[in-house]
Design a protein around this motif. Sequence first.
Motif, short mmCIF file in Angstrom:
data_model
loop_
_atom_site.label_atom_id
_atom_site.label_comp_id
_atom_site.label_asym_id
_atom_site.label_seq_id
_atom_site.Cartn_x
_atom_site.Cartn_y
_atom_site.Cartn_z
N GLN A 14 40.59 2.21 -62.25
CA GLN A 14 40.63 2.13 -60.79
C GLN A 14 40.12 0.77 -60.31
OE1 GLN A 14 38.35 5.18 -58.81
NE2 GLN A 14 38.46 4.14 -56.85
N SER A 17 42.81 -1.89 -60.87
CA SER A 17 43.88 -1.79 -59.88
C SER A 17 43.44 -2.32 -58.53
CB SER A 17 44.33 -0.32 -59.74
OG SER A 17 44.83 0.18 -60.94
N THR A 18 42.19 -2.02 -58.17
CA THR A 18 41.65 -2.48 -56.88
C THR A 18 41.57 -4.00 -56.82
OG1 THR A 18 40.33 -0.46 -56.66
CG2 THR A 18 39.68 -2.36 -55.33
N VAL A 20 43.21 -6.22 -58.76
CA VAL A 20 44.55 -6.82 -58.85
C VAL A 20 45.23 -6.79 -57.48
CG1 VAL A 20 46.88 -6.50 -59.77
CG2 VAL A 20 44.90 -6.38 -61.30
N ASP A 21 45.08 -5.68 -56.77
CA ASP A 21 45.70 -5.56 -55.44
C ASP A 21 44.98 -6.44 -54.42
OD1 ASP A 21 47.55 -4.12 -53.54
OD2 ASP A 21 45.61 -3.53 -52.68
N LYS A 22 43.67 -6.47 -54.50
CA LYS A 22 42.86 -7.23 -53.54
C LYS A 22 43.15 -8.72 -53.61
CE LYS A 22 38.01 -7.75 -52.14
NZ LYS A 22 36.61 -7.34 -52.44
N TYR A 23 43.37 -9.21 -54.84
CA TYR A 23 43.58 -10.65 -55.02
C TYR A 23 45.00 -10.99 -55.44
CZ TYR A 23 38.48 -10.91 -54.82
OH TYR A 23 37.18 -10.84 -54.40
N LYS A 24 45.98 -10.15 -55.05
CA LYS A 24 47.35 -10.37 -55.49
C LYS A 24 47.93 -11.70 -55.00
CE LYS A 24 49.15 -7.49 -51.72
NZ LYS A 24 49.92 -6.26 -51.39
N ASP A 25 47.56 -12.10 -53.78
CA ASP A 25 48.06 -13.38 -53.26
C ASP A 25 47.56 -14.55 -54.11
OD1 ASP A 25 49.42 -12.16 -51.24
OD2 ASP A 25 47.85 -12.45 -49.74
N ASN A 28 49.31 -14.65 -57.51
CA ASN A 28 50.72 -15.07 -57.42
C ASN A 28 50.90 -16.53 -57.02
OD1 ASN A 28 51.72 -12.52 -58.10
ND2 ASN A 28 51.64 -11.79 -55.97
N THR A 211 44.68 -14.26 -47.05
CA THR A 211 43.62 -13.29 -47.37
C THR A 211 42.32 -13.75 -46.72
OG1 THR A 211 42.37 -12.21 -49.13
CG2 THR A 211 43.02 -14.49 -49.49
#
Length: 333
Positions: A14, A17-18, A20-25, A28, A211
Amino acid sequence: MYEISKELKEKVTQLNSTLVDKYKDFFNMDSIQLRDFIDKNVGEIVEIKKLTKDELTKCSEKGGIVGVDGSKNRVGGAYPHYVEIFQGLAKSTLHKEKPIFKADFYTPLYLEGERELLKKFEEEENKEEAIRDYKLSGIEVEVALEAVEKFSPYVIMMDGSLIRYDIECFDKWMELRKECEERDIILIGVIKDIKTSIIGQSLVEQNNLNTKEFLYDREILYGLLRYGEMIRVEDSMTKKSKEGFTSIFMRSSKAPNIIGMDILDSQREYLDEMARLVFSLTPSSSRGVPLWLDIVDSQVKVSDKMMRSLLERYLDRQVLEKFFISERDKRTL
Protein backbone atom coordinates in the motif's frame (compact mmCIF):
# COMPACT_ATOMS: atom_id res chain seq x y z
CA MET A 1 14.00 -18.12 8.77
CA TYR A 2 11.86 -15.12 9.72
CA GLU A 3 8.23 -14.87 8.65
CA ILE A 4 6.54 -11.76 7.28
CA SER A 5 2.89 -11.43 8.18
CA LYS A 6 0.26 -11.01 5.47
CA GLU A 7 -0.83 -7.67 6.94
CA LEU A 8 2.72 -6.30 6.91
CA LYS A 9 3.13 -7.28 3.25
CA GLU A 10 -0.15 -5.53 2.43
CA LYS A 11 0.88 -2.37 4.31
CA VAL A 12 4.21 -2.12 2.47
CA THR A 13 2.50 -2.75 -0.88
CA GLN A 14 0.00 0.00 0.00
CA LEU A 15 2.87 2.37 0.85
CA ASN A 16 4.51 1.67 -2.51
CA SER A 17 1.27 2.36 -4.42
CA THR A 18 0.70 5.57 -2.47
CA LEU A 19 4.17 6.94 -3.16
CA VAL A 20 4.12 5.94 -6.85
CA ASP A 21 0.78 7.72 -7.29
CA LYS A 22 1.77 10.73 -5.19
CA TYR A 23 4.93 11.37 -7.18
CA LYS A 24 3.80 10.12 -10.60
CA ASP A 25 4.43 13.49 -12.27
CA PHE A 26 8.00 13.44 -10.99
CA PHE A 27 8.60 9.83 -12.07
CA ASN A 28 7.31 10.64 -15.55
CA MET A 29 9.59 13.65 -16.08
CA ASP A 30 11.96 13.46 -19.04
CA SER A 31 15.57 13.42 -17.80
CA ILE A 32 16.88 15.48 -20.73
CA GLN A 33 14.29 18.20 -20.15
CA LEU A 34 14.98 18.13 -16.41
CA ARG A 35 18.72 18.55 -16.98
CA ASP A 36 18.00 21.45 -19.34
CA PHE A 37 15.72 23.09 -16.76
CA ILE A 38 18.36 22.78 -14.03
CA ASP A 39 21.09 24.12 -16.30
CA LYS A 40 19.04 27.20 -17.19
CA ASN A 41 17.27 27.92 -13.91
CA VAL A 42 19.23 26.47 -10.98
CA GLY A 43 22.88 26.36 -11.97
CA GLU A 44 25.20 25.38 -14.75
CA ILE A 45 25.87 21.65 -15.14
CA VAL A 46 29.56 21.18 -15.89
CA GLU A 47 31.95 18.26 -16.17
CA ILE A 48 34.90 18.25 -13.79
CA LYS A 49 38.23 16.48 -13.98
CA LYS A 50 40.27 14.97 -11.19
CA LEU A 51 43.35 16.87 -10.07
CA THR A 52 46.59 15.78 -11.68
CA LYS A 53 49.38 14.24 -9.60
CA ASP A 54 51.28 17.54 -9.78
CA GLU A 55 48.24 19.46 -8.52
CA LEU A 56 47.74 17.00 -5.65
CA THR A 57 51.44 17.32 -4.78
CA LYS A 58 51.10 21.12 -4.66
CA CYS A 59 48.13 20.71 -2.32
CA SER A 60 50.35 18.73 0.04
CA GLU A 61 53.20 21.22 -0.28
CA LYS A 62 50.83 24.03 0.73
CA GLY A 63 49.88 22.26 3.98
CA GLY A 64 47.74 19.28 3.00
CA ILE A 65 44.17 18.57 4.04
CA VAL A 66 42.57 18.42 7.47
CA GLY A 67 39.40 16.35 7.73
CA VAL A 68 36.98 17.22 10.54
CA ASP A 69 34.06 15.19 11.85
CA GLY A 70 32.12 14.62 15.03
CA SER A 71 30.17 11.80 16.64
CA LYS A 72 27.74 11.30 19.48
CA ASN A 73 26.13 8.45 21.35
CA ARG A 74 23.72 8.10 24.21
CA VAL A 75 23.20 5.65 27.06
CA GLY A 76 20.29 5.51 29.46
CA GLY A 77 16.54 5.56 29.47
CA ALA A 78 13.88 8.25 29.59
CA TYR A 79 14.51 11.83 30.76
CA PRO A 80 16.47 12.66 32.85
CA HIS A 81 18.29 9.35 33.22
CA TYR A 82 20.62 9.42 30.25
CA VAL A 83 24.06 10.72 29.32
CA GLU A 84 25.13 11.76 25.83
CA ILE A 85 28.80 11.78 24.82
CA PHE A 86 30.21 14.01 22.05
CA GLN A 87 33.56 13.62 20.31
CA GLY A 88 35.24 15.68 17.60
CA LEU A 89 38.32 14.84 15.52
CA ALA A 90 40.58 16.82 13.17
CA LYS A 91 43.12 14.75 11.27
CA SER A 92 45.80 15.99 8.88
CA THR A 93 46.93 14.11 5.78
CA LEU A 94 50.49 15.25 6.51
CA HIS A 95 50.47 14.60 10.27
CA LYS A 96 48.49 11.39 10.54
CA GLU A 97 50.13 10.49 13.84
CA LYS A 98 48.87 13.71 15.49
CA PRO A 99 45.07 13.52 15.60
CA ILE A 100 43.28 16.27 17.51
CA PHE A 101 40.42 15.01 19.69
CA LYS A 102 37.99 16.96 21.84
CA ALA A 103 35.07 15.59 23.85
CA ASP A 104 32.11 16.73 25.92
CA PHE A 105 28.98 15.29 27.54
CA TYR A 106 25.43 16.24 28.42
CA THR A 107 23.03 14.86 31.00
CA PRO A 108 19.95 16.52 32.52
CA LEU A 109 21.21 15.21 35.87
CA TYR A 110 23.99 17.81 35.87
CA LEU A 111 22.43 21.06 34.70
CA GLU A 112 24.54 23.00 37.21
CA GLY A 113 27.40 22.68 34.73
CA GLU A 114 25.26 24.05 31.91
CA ARG A 115 24.18 27.37 33.45
CA GLU A 116 26.00 29.42 30.84
CA LEU A 117 24.47 27.49 27.95
CA LEU A 118 21.02 27.45 29.55
CA LYS A 119 21.19 31.22 29.71
CA LYS A 120 22.52 31.41 26.14
CA PHE A 121 19.58 29.40 24.82
CA GLU A 122 16.93 30.56 27.29
CA GLU A 123 14.61 31.72 24.49
CA GLU A 124 14.91 28.50 22.49
CA GLU A 125 11.78 26.35 22.50
CA ASN A 126 13.88 23.23 23.02
CA LYS A 127 16.84 24.34 25.14
CA GLU A 128 18.07 20.79 25.62
CA GLU A 129 18.32 20.07 21.91
CA ALA A 130 19.99 23.45 21.27
CA ILE A 131 22.62 22.72 23.95
CA ARG A 132 23.37 19.27 22.54
CA ASP A 133 23.67 20.66 19.00
CA TYR A 134 25.97 23.42 20.26
CA LYS A 135 28.19 20.96 22.07
CA LEU A 136 28.68 18.67 19.06
CA SER A 137 29.14 21.36 16.40
CA GLY A 138 31.20 23.40 18.88
CA ILE A 139 33.81 20.71 19.47
CA GLU A 140 34.07 20.13 15.72
CA VAL A 141 34.87 23.81 15.25
CA GLU A 142 37.30 23.69 18.20
CA VAL A 143 39.33 20.82 16.72
CA ALA A 144 39.36 22.66 13.38
CA LEU A 145 40.69 25.79 15.10
CA GLU A 146 43.41 23.81 16.83
CA ALA A 147 44.33 22.23 13.48
CA VAL A 148 44.66 25.72 11.99
CA GLU A 149 47.20 26.60 14.69
CA LYS A 150 49.12 23.32 14.65
CA PHE A 151 49.16 22.39 10.98
CA SER A 152 48.30 25.50 8.93
CA PRO A 153 46.67 23.31 6.25
CA TYR A 154 45.83 24.25 2.68
CA VAL A 155 42.25 22.94 3.08
CA ILE A 156 39.96 22.17 6.00
CA MET A 157 37.24 19.73 4.96
CA MET A 158 34.30 19.61 7.36
CA ASP A 159 31.85 16.70 7.32
CA GLY A 160 28.49 18.33 6.62
CA SER A 161 27.11 21.66 5.53
CA LEU A 162 28.92 24.75 6.78
CA ILE A 163 25.61 26.46 7.50
CA ARG A 164 25.08 24.02 10.38
CA TYR A 165 27.92 25.64 12.32
CA ASP A 166 26.60 29.11 11.49
CA ILE A 167 23.26 28.12 13.03
CA GLU A 168 24.32 25.96 15.97
CA CYS A 169 27.52 27.58 17.29
CA PHE A 170 27.71 30.99 15.63
CA ASP A 171 30.30 32.52 17.96
CA LYS A 172 32.83 29.71 17.55
CA TRP A 173 32.06 29.39 13.84
CA MET A 174 32.82 33.06 13.17
CA GLU A 175 36.18 32.64 14.89
CA LEU A 176 37.03 29.70 12.60
CA ARG A 177 35.83 31.53 9.52
CA LYS A 178 37.90 34.61 10.37
CA GLU A 179 41.04 32.53 11.03
CA CYS A 180 40.71 30.69 7.71
CA GLU A 181 40.10 33.85 5.72
CA GLU A 182 43.03 35.69 7.32
CA ARG A 183 45.42 32.74 6.86
CA ASP A 184 44.22 31.84 3.34
CA ILE A 185 43.10 28.39 4.47
CA ILE A 186 40.32 27.11 2.23
CA LEU A 187 37.30 25.97 4.25
CA ILE A 188 34.73 23.61 2.73
CA GLY A 189 31.91 21.38 3.90
CA VAL A 190 31.08 18.06 2.22
CA ILE A 191 27.43 17.08 2.53
CA LYS A 192 26.60 13.38 2.34
CA ASP A 193 22.87 13.64 3.02
CA ILE A 194 21.30 16.41 0.94
CA LYS A 195 18.30 18.01 2.65
CA THR A 196 17.67 21.01 0.36
CA SER A 197 14.72 21.41 -2.03
CA ILE A 198 16.09 24.08 -4.39
CA ILE A 199 15.24 22.31 -7.66
CA GLY A 200 11.83 21.01 -6.57
CA GLN A 201 10.65 24.44 -5.45
CA SER A 202 11.85 25.98 -8.69
CA LEU A 203 10.03 23.33 -10.76
CA VAL A 204 6.77 23.99 -8.90
CA GLU A 205 7.11 27.77 -8.99
CA GLN A 206 7.64 27.73 -12.76
CA ASN A 207 4.80 25.25 -13.35
CA ASN A 208 7.11 22.56 -14.68
CA LEU A 209 5.82 20.10 -12.12
CA ASN A 210 2.09 19.81 -11.52
CA THR A 211 2.25 18.98 -7.85
CA LYS A 212 2.40 20.64 -4.47
CA GLU A 213 4.32 17.78 -2.97
CA PHE A 214 7.66 18.50 -1.34
CA LEU A 215 10.54 17.19 -3.44
CA TYR A 216 14.09 17.12 -2.15
CA ASP A 217 17.11 17.63 -4.37
CA ARG A 218 18.48 14.21 -3.40
CA GLU A 219 15.63 12.35 -5.14
CA ILE A 220 15.45 14.71 -8.11
CA LEU A 221 19.17 14.38 -8.81
CA TYR A 222 19.39 10.64 -8.09
CA GLY A 223 20.93 9.14 -11.24
CA LEU A 224 20.44 12.39 -13.17
CA LEU A 225 23.99 13.71 -13.06
CA ARG A 226 26.70 11.75 -14.80
CA TYR A 227 29.82 10.59 -12.99
CA GLY A 228 32.09 13.63 -12.67
CA GLU A 229 29.41 16.29 -13.19
CA MET A 230 28.50 19.10 -10.86
CA ILE A 231 25.92 21.88 -10.65
CA ARG A 232 27.18 25.34 -9.73
CA VAL A 233 24.12 26.51 -7.80
CA GLU A 234 23.30 30.16 -8.47
CA ASP A 235 23.50 32.24 -5.30
CA SER A 236 20.01 33.59 -5.96
CA MET A 237 18.62 30.05 -5.70
CA THR A 238 19.83 29.20 -2.21
CA LYS A 239 19.34 30.66 1.25
CA LYS A 240 22.92 29.72 2.08
CA SER A 241 24.21 32.65 0.04
CA LYS A 242 22.62 35.05 2.54
CA GLU A 243 24.70 33.43 5.28
CA GLY A 244 27.94 33.73 3.30
CA PHE A 245 28.24 30.42 1.42
CA THR A 246 28.41 29.22 -2.16
CA SER A 247 27.26 25.68 -2.98
CA ILE A 248 27.42 22.92 -5.56
CA PHE A 249 25.89 19.50 -6.13
CA MET A 250 28.08 16.80 -7.64
CA ARG A 251 28.22 13.14 -8.51
CA SER A 252 31.62 12.13 -7.22
CA SER A 253 31.31 8.36 -7.60
CA LYS A 254 29.61 5.85 -9.87
CA ALA A 255 26.85 5.40 -7.30
CA PRO A 256 23.71 7.23 -8.53
CA ASN A 257 23.40 9.47 -5.47
CA ILE A 258 24.87 12.97 -5.26
CA ILE A 259 26.69 14.92 -2.57
CA GLY A 260 26.89 18.63 -1.88
CA MET A 261 29.74 20.98 -1.11
CA ASP A 262 29.78 24.40 0.57
CA ILE A 263 32.57 26.94 0.44
CA LEU A 264 32.89 30.42 1.95
CA ASP A 265 31.64 33.07 -0.46
CA SER A 266 34.90 34.94 0.13
CA GLN A 267 36.74 31.89 -1.27
CA ARG A 268 34.49 31.20 -4.25
CA GLU A 269 37.48 31.52 -6.57
CA TYR A 270 38.51 28.07 -5.29
CA LEU A 271 35.12 26.48 -5.94
CA ASP A 272 36.08 24.47 -9.03
CA GLU A 273 39.44 23.45 -7.58
CA MET A 274 37.78 22.18 -4.39
CA ALA A 275 35.16 20.27 -6.39
CA ARG A 276 38.00 18.63 -8.31
CA LEU A 277 39.79 17.86 -5.02
CA VAL A 278 36.70 16.17 -3.56
CA PHE A 279 36.28 14.25 -6.82
CA SER A 280 39.94 13.19 -6.74
CA LEU A 281 39.75 11.92 -3.15
CA THR A 282 36.59 9.90 -3.72
CA PRO A 283 36.89 6.25 -4.86
CA SER A 284 34.71 5.66 -7.93
CA SER A 285 33.17 2.55 -6.33
CA SER A 286 32.24 4.34 -3.07
CA ARG A 287 29.06 6.08 -1.91
CA GLY A 288 30.53 9.42 -2.97
CA VAL A 289 32.39 10.59 0.15
CA PRO A 290 36.09 11.54 0.05
CA LEU A 291 38.18 8.71 1.50
CA TRP A 292 39.90 10.99 4.03
CA LEU A 293 36.55 12.01 5.54
CA ASP A 294 35.53 8.36 5.73
CA ILE A 295 38.74 7.63 7.63
CA VAL A 296 38.09 10.50 10.06
CA ASP A 297 34.49 9.35 10.47
CA SER A 298 35.57 5.82 11.38
CA GLN A 299 38.09 7.05 13.96
CA VAL A 300 35.84 9.59 15.69
CA LYS A 301 32.78 7.36 15.98
CA VAL A 302 31.55 6.71 19.52
CA SER A 303 30.24 3.16 19.21
CA ASP A 304 27.83 1.42 21.58
CA LYS A 305 30.67 -0.86 22.68
CA MET A 306 32.90 2.15 23.39
CA MET A 307 30.13 3.83 25.39
CA ARG A 308 29.55 0.75 27.53
CA SER A 309 33.27 0.26 28.12
CA LEU A 310 33.79 3.94 28.96
CA LEU A 311 30.95 4.17 31.46
CA GLU A 312 31.67 0.82 33.09
CA ARG A 313 35.31 1.77 33.60
CA TYR A 314 35.01 5.38 34.77
CA LEU A 315 31.67 5.53 36.59
CA ASP A 316 31.06 3.99 39.98
CA ARG A 317 28.90 0.91 39.59
CA GLN A 318 26.15 2.36 41.75
CA VAL A 319 26.12 5.59 39.73
CA LEU A 320 25.93 3.65 36.47
CA GLU A 321 23.17 1.31 37.62
CA LYS A 322 21.06 3.85 39.49
CA PHE A 323 21.12 6.60 36.90
CA PHE A 324 22.00 5.36 33.43
CA ILE A 325 20.96 1.72 32.97
CA SER A 326 17.39 1.17 31.83
CA GLU A 327 15.70 -2.19 32.37
CA ARG A 328 16.24 -3.04 28.71
CA ASP A 329 19.93 -2.15 28.89
CA LYS A 330 20.47 -4.51 31.82
CA ARG A 331 20.31 -7.33 29.32
CA THR A 332 23.54 -6.16 27.71
CA LEU A 333 25.46 -4.25 30.43
